[in-house]
Design a protein around this motif. Structure first.
Motif, PDB file in Angstrom:
ATOM      1  N   VAL A 142      15.473  34.455  -4.141  1.00 13.62           N
ATOM      2  CA  VAL A 142      16.294  33.302  -3.750  1.00 13.62           C
ATOM      3  C   VAL A 142      15.422  32.051  -3.772  1.00 13.62           C
ATOM      4  O   VAL A 142      14.386  31.985  -3.105  1.00 13.62           O
ATOM      5  CB  VAL A 142      16.902  33.512  -2.357  1.00 13.62           C
ATOM      6  CG1 VAL A 142      17.660  32.267  -1.909  1.00 13.62           C
ATOM      7  CG2 VAL A 142      17.837  34.732  -2.364  1.00 13.62           C
ATOM      8  N   THR A 143      15.850  31.071  -4.534  1.00 16.18           N
ATOM      9  CA  THR A 143      15.092  29.822  -4.655  1.00 16.18           C
ATOM     10  C   THR A 143      15.759  28.656  -3.946  1.00 16.18           C
ATOM     11  O   THR A 143      15.140  27.600  -3.769  1.00 16.18           O
ATOM     12  CB  THR A 143      14.893  29.463  -6.132  1.00 16.18           C
ATOM     13  OG1 THR A 143      16.182  29.345  -6.769  1.00 16.18           O
ATOM     14  CG2 THR A 143      14.073  30.536  -6.844  1.00 16.18           C
ATOM     15  N   GLY A 144      17.034  28.834  -3.530  1.00 13.83           N
ATOM     16  CA  GLY A 144      17.703  27.747  -2.832  1.00 13.83           C
ATOM     17  C   GLY A 144      19.039  28.197  -2.272  1.00 13.83           C
ATOM     18  O   GLY A 144      19.699  29.074  -2.827  1.00 13.83           O
ATOM     19  N   VAL A 145      19.426  27.591  -1.155  1.00 11.03           N
ATOM     20  CA  VAL A 145      20.725  27.830  -0.539  1.00 11.03           C
ATOM     21  C   VAL A 145      21.310  26.478  -0.172  1.00 11.03           C
ATOM     22  O   VAL A 145      20.621  25.640   0.426  1.00 11.03           O
ATOM     23  CB  VAL A 145      20.614  28.715   0.732  1.00 11.03           C
ATOM     24  CG1 VAL A 145      21.990  28.888   1.373  1.00 11.03           C
ATOM     25  CG2 VAL A 145      19.991  30.062   0.409  1.00 11.03           C
ATOM     26  N   ALA A 146      22.560  26.260  -0.514  1.00 13.96           N
ATOM     27  CA  ALA A 146      23.215  24.981  -0.206  1.00 13.96           C
ATOM     28  C   ALA A 146      24.725  25.217  -0.103  1.00 13.96           C
ATOM     29  O   ALA A 146      25.217  26.305  -0.433  1.00 13.96           O
ATOM     30  CB  ALA A 146      22.927  23.952  -1.292  1.00 13.96           C
ATOM     31  N   ARG A 147      25.456  24.227   0.369  1.00 13.95           N
ATOM     32  CA  ARG A 147      26.899  24.240   0.262  1.00 13.95           C
ATOM     33  C   ARG A 147      27.262  23.807  -1.159  1.00 13.95           C
ATOM     34  O   ARG A 147      26.658  22.868  -1.705  1.00 13.95           O
ATOM     35  CB  ARG A 147      27.534  23.274   1.262  1.00 13.95           C
ATOM     36  CG  ARG A 147      27.434  23.711   2.705  1.00 13.95           C
ATOM     37  CD  ARG A 147      28.400  24.826   3.036  1.00 13.95           C
ATOM     38  NE  ARG A 147      28.366  25.155   4.463  1.00 13.95           N
ATOM     39  CZ  ARG A 147      29.143  26.066   5.031  1.00 13.95           C
ATOM     40  NH1 ARG A 147      30.015  26.737   4.290  1.00 13.95           N
ATOM     41  NH2 ARG A 147      29.060  26.305   6.318  1.00 13.95           N
TER      42      ARG A 147
END
Length: 455
Positions: free
Chosen positions: A112-117
């Protein structure tokens, strides 16, 4: 074709370690669809890094009831509840079978390199809570992917970021240049190459938690066989009543025995304690290293340095979601005062769940060792209770989410002394704490200070 509603999307779980897989088991039990994303090639990748270290919690305290229910139809039987597994045992006899049962709900080689809405960076308020999460991945073959999720449970642990040698929380001057002689893990002396690295050598062991105890005990055993093997045990504090833990009074007997083994290493002359030493720099002295303290004090040259001063969470891929974290511990703000290692031991941490682990960003949860930030007092049992509560909350069962279904044993002597410097937990598989950790690493569950672990 209509796009799925947010409620039809999977719950992404980051990390296929003990707590991450337990989260998946609870989600399945609730009729929800989990998707576990594991950066490594197998379940419990971080735990396998300390496969040689024995947990100081028995089998009965390192398996999740929900996971056992999921495994039961396969004929799986939990090993003797009173026996103490190694990290390798934990991974092979429990974590991998559990991941296998979950099948395609677990993906390996997915970092996982990023989490966002979706469509919203952290600044945007408009319709924020109505948007699914966008989870960005990098796959083992280098390809990128984006997954939509209804909620995100981050059980990635802290194993991947060991704390540095410098007493100010930053790498000591010269630490990076000396990387060929500095290790941040308990050595596996069964490996001939690793054994040769320390046999007949003088090694500085920096740290005062279970991982440091384990390293001292291992090196003391090596000293019995290889002349010239010696450890300089570097402590930032002095030696006091709790330096070696609770000994025979510790209600985790295996952990107490570990402290006694470290004490014996000093008393038998296989290790010498260097107290009140806060490292500022590492200097070269030919083929050897010299540690230099903040006050200018220097220790005699050593051949190797083992740094076991704790671990810390990787928050970089969560930069676009709104987290509420304590400024000291990097733990959720409501949870932080409940786990402060200056006050609490593993056994005095009140069981907690979705309420204490919530953030300003709805439906994002940090769990397991990662939820404790830099605190080392984590127990695997605590993590299992966390994800039970969170699964209930995501399913809309607030009564179950707020109910406490765990009574922790009083483990006695986790707080005080050097546990602030304790490294990880076994859980890092997700990552590591003081009560579920390997007998050497932290892992609070009784493991070594491992990565995904605890006390």
């Amino acid at each position: 074709m209509n796009a799925p509603t947010t409620d039809q999307l999977p719950v992404v779980v980051i990390g296929a370690g003990p707590v991450g897989l337990a989260a998946a088991a609870h989600l399945v039990e609730r009729g929800l669809d989990p998707l576990v994303l594991e950066a490594g090639p197998s379940a419990g990748t971080a735990v396998r890094d300390w496969a040689h270290v024995r947990l100081f919690s028995p089998w009965a305290e390192v398996t999740s009831p929900a996971a056992e229910k999921l495994l039961a139809p396969t004929g799986w039987v939990r090993p003797d509840g009173a026996a103490y597994p190694t990290g390798g045992d934990w991974a092979e006899q429990y974590l991998q079978p559990l991941a296998d049962v979950l099948g395609d709900k677990v993906r390996y080689g997915a970092t996982v390199t990023g989490v966002a809405r979706a469509g919203r960076d952290r600044i945007v308020d408009a319709d924020r809570d109505e948007q699914p999460f966008a989870v960005h991945l990098e796959l083992a073959d280098g390809r990128e992917e984006r997954i939509s999720a209804r909620a995100v449970i981050d059980a990635s642990g802290t194993w991947s970021i060991p704390s540095p040698l410098g007493a100010d929380g930053l790498p000591a001057l010269g630490e990076k240049a000396a990387a060929d002689r500095v290790s941040y893990r308990v050595p596996d002396l069964r490996d001939p190459a690793v054994r040769a690295r320390y046999a007949g050598k003088r090694t500085a062991v920096v740290g005062s938690g279970a991982s440091a105890f384990t390293a001292l005990a291992y090196l003391a055993d090596l000293a019995e066989e290889e002349a010239g093997t010696h450890a300089a045990w570097v402590l930032r504090r002095g030696i006091g009543a709790n330096t070696y833990g609770g000994g025979e009074a510790d209600q985790l007997p295996a952990r107490g025995a570990l402290g006694l083994a470290a004490k014996a290493a000093v008393e038998n002359g296989h290790a010498s304690a260097v107290t009140g030493f806060r490292t500022r720099a590492v200097e070269r002295d030919g083929d050897r290293l010299i540690l230099v303290a903040e006050d200018g004090h220097r220790i005699d040259p050593v051949d190797e340095v083992i740094v076991l001063t704790g671990s810390r969470p990787d928050l970089s891929f969560l930069s676009e979601v709104r987290l509420g974290l304590d400024e000291r511990l990097q733990a959720p703000t409501v949870l932080a005062p409940l786990i402060d290692p200056n006050i609490h031991s593993c056994g005095t941490v009140y069981p907690h769940g979705a309420t204490e682990l919530s953030h300003p960003e709805q439906d994002v949860y940090l769990v397991g060792m990662k939820s404790y930030g830099r605190a080392p007092t984590f127990l695997a049992l605590t993590g299992y209770e966390q994800v039970r509560s969170i699964a209930a909350a995501i399913a809309g069962d607030r009564e179950a989410a707020e109910r406490v279904e765990l009574t922790l044993p009083e483990t006695g002597v986790c707080s005080g002394g050097g546990l602030l410097e304790e490294p990880d937990a076994a859980q890092n598989a997700e990552g590591g704490g003081c009560c579920a950790a390997p007998a050497a690493l932290q892992i609070g569950i009784g493991a070594p200070a491992a990565t995904t672990g605890g006390c």
